[in-house]
Design a protein around this motif. Structure first.
Motif, PDB file in Angstrom:
ATOM      1  N   LYS A 167       4.068  72.385  20.068  1.00 20.61           N
ATOM      2  CA  LYS A 167       5.104  72.534  19.354  1.00 20.61           C
ATOM      3  C   LYS A 167       4.634  72.103  17.936  1.00 20.61           C
ATOM      4  O   LYS A 167       5.606  72.202  17.008  1.00 20.61           O
ATOM      5  CB  LYS A 167       6.102  71.472  19.613  1.00 20.61           C
ATOM      6  N   SER A 168       3.375  72.251  17.546  1.00 22.87           N
ATOM      7  CA  SER A 168       3.223  72.133  16.264  1.00 22.87           C
ATOM      8  C   SER A 168       3.315  73.464  15.280  1.00 22.87           C
ATOM      9  O   SER A 168       3.246  74.778  15.786  1.00 22.87           O
ATOM     10  CB  SER A 168       1.536  72.097  16.139  1.00 22.87           C
ATOM     11  N   TYR A 169       3.487  73.126  14.044  1.00 20.60           N
ATOM     12  CA  TYR A 169       3.694  74.372  13.051  1.00 20.60           C
ATOM     13  C   TYR A 169       3.372  74.009  11.735  1.00 20.60           C
ATOM     14  O   TYR A 169       3.326  72.935  11.337  1.00 20.60           O
ATOM     15  CB  TYR A 169       5.296  74.960  13.175  1.00 20.60           C
ATOM     16  N   CYS A 187       2.985  68.131  13.832  1.00 23.72           N
ATOM     17  CA  CYS A 187       2.516  68.307  15.445  1.00 23.72           C
ATOM     18  C   CYS A 187       3.799  67.969  16.492  1.00 23.72           C
ATOM     19  O   CYS A 187       3.807  68.328  17.250  1.00 23.72           O
ATOM     20  CB  CYS A 187       1.500  67.088  15.778  1.00 23.72           C
ATOM     21  N   GLN A 188       4.812  67.000  15.720  1.00 26.63           N
ATOM     22  CA  GLN A 188       6.013  66.684  16.595  1.00 26.63           C
ATOM     23  C   GLN A 188       7.009  66.432  15.427  1.00 26.63           C
ATOM     24  O   GLN A 188       6.758  65.658  14.767  1.00 26.63           O
ATOM     25  CB  GLN A 188       5.733  66.196  17.796  1.00 26.63           C
TER      26      GLN A 188
END
Length: 303
Positions: A167-169, A187-188
């Motif tokens: 779910k990292s961005y 990361c979250q």
């Protein structure tokens, strides 16, 4: 500087000091329960292994030289480390290089250098993670009304790291006084919620031009009873903070949002009106940073 970071809750892990105005890498940690171990270090690349609960991964902080011949040393360090490490690897920083022609505006795209950079990432098994918000991370005003924008800063990671943090961005944050955008790897998303707090006078209020008249007016309403005066000052100050002064951090986010919007428009068009608007917003932002500094200074109970 170590004392400064400690007061903010960070522990310095490794420091590569700048040479004049060039280079410099600080790796800090705010994870008291996580083990941090420097596994490789040079003036352009610092690799730190984070371990917690039986799981470990490596973060590589990158500040590659703007000189191609010197930058090759950074690539050698990164390549050597990746060949000898098979675990999850994340590298973030200023690579001082671009991959695609779409990552530069107003300047030249050198395909030979881009191919060299792409080959490096392939050899290290690193994937570009992309980014939200601004397309470019570096901006420079040249002579006249000419600008150059490039995506020099990025985050890259191995498949193993992406699998561990699906779910990292990446966010390219708002650029203010630097020619680079800060970049944030999330990361979250854990939201922080702040509860209701008792009334406390904030020194930053006194730097707002309307605050003194608010206090005088509130005191006059409570005359001649001093207790009523203080109570009225409290009530009117809270109303002032809510309706006029506002939440410093919300105002900061709004200014950053507006500056980001202008910077994105400047990526498409060159207009003096946008430059002037950005300068005015940056001036407001500087004043807001001073108010925020007072807020944290008061909160730290320093004299």
């Amino acid at each position: 500087m170590a004392v400064f970071w400690n007061r903010l809750g960070y522990t310095p892990i490794h420091i590569e000091e700048a040479q004049g105005h060039s280079g410099g890498i600080w790796v800090l940690s705010a994870w008291p329960g996580v083990s941090c171990n420097v596994v490789a270090a040079s003036s352009q690349v610092v690799c730190v292994e984070f371990s917690n609960g039986g799981f470990s991964w490596v973060y590589a902080a990158i500040y590659a030289s703007s000189v191609p011949s010197i930058r090759e040393e950074a690539w050698r360090v990164l390549t050597y480390f990746s060949r000898n490490y098979s675990g999850p690897l994340l590298a973030i920083g200023d690579f001082n290089e671009i991959l695609l022609s779409s990552e530069v505006k107003g300047g030249n795209f050198v395909s030979r250098r881009a191919e060299r950079f792409g080959a490096l990432l392939d050899e290290c098994g690193l994937i570009d993670l992309g980014a939200h918000e601004s397309l470019y991370t570096w901006f420079r005003h040249m002579q006249g009304n000419r600008f150059i924008s490039k995506r020099l800063d990025r985050a890259v990671a191995t498949d193993a790291w992406c699998f561990r943090f699906p779910k990292s961005y990446v966010e390219n944050l708002t650029r203010m006084h630097s020619d680079h955008c800060p970049i944030m790897m999330r990361c979250q998303g854990n939201d922080r919620r702040v509860g209701v707090k008792p009334f406390r006078f904030q020194v930053a209020w006194s730097y707002h031009p309307s605050f003194s008249s608010v206090v005088r007016g509130a005191w006059d309403k409570g005359r001649p009873n001093p207790i009523r005066c203080f109570s009225q000052v409290r009530d009117d100050t809270l109303a002032f903070n809510r309706d006029v002064f506002g939440n410093i951090f919300e105002r900061k986010k709004e200014l950053e949002r507006r500056v980001t919007s202008i910077q994105q428009r400047m990526e498409r068009v060159d207009a003096l009106s946008l430059i002037q608007e950005k300068r005015e917003l940056q001036a407001k932002y500087s004043n807001l940073l001073m108010q925020e500094e007072l807020f944290w200074y008061q909160k730290s109970r320093e004299h």
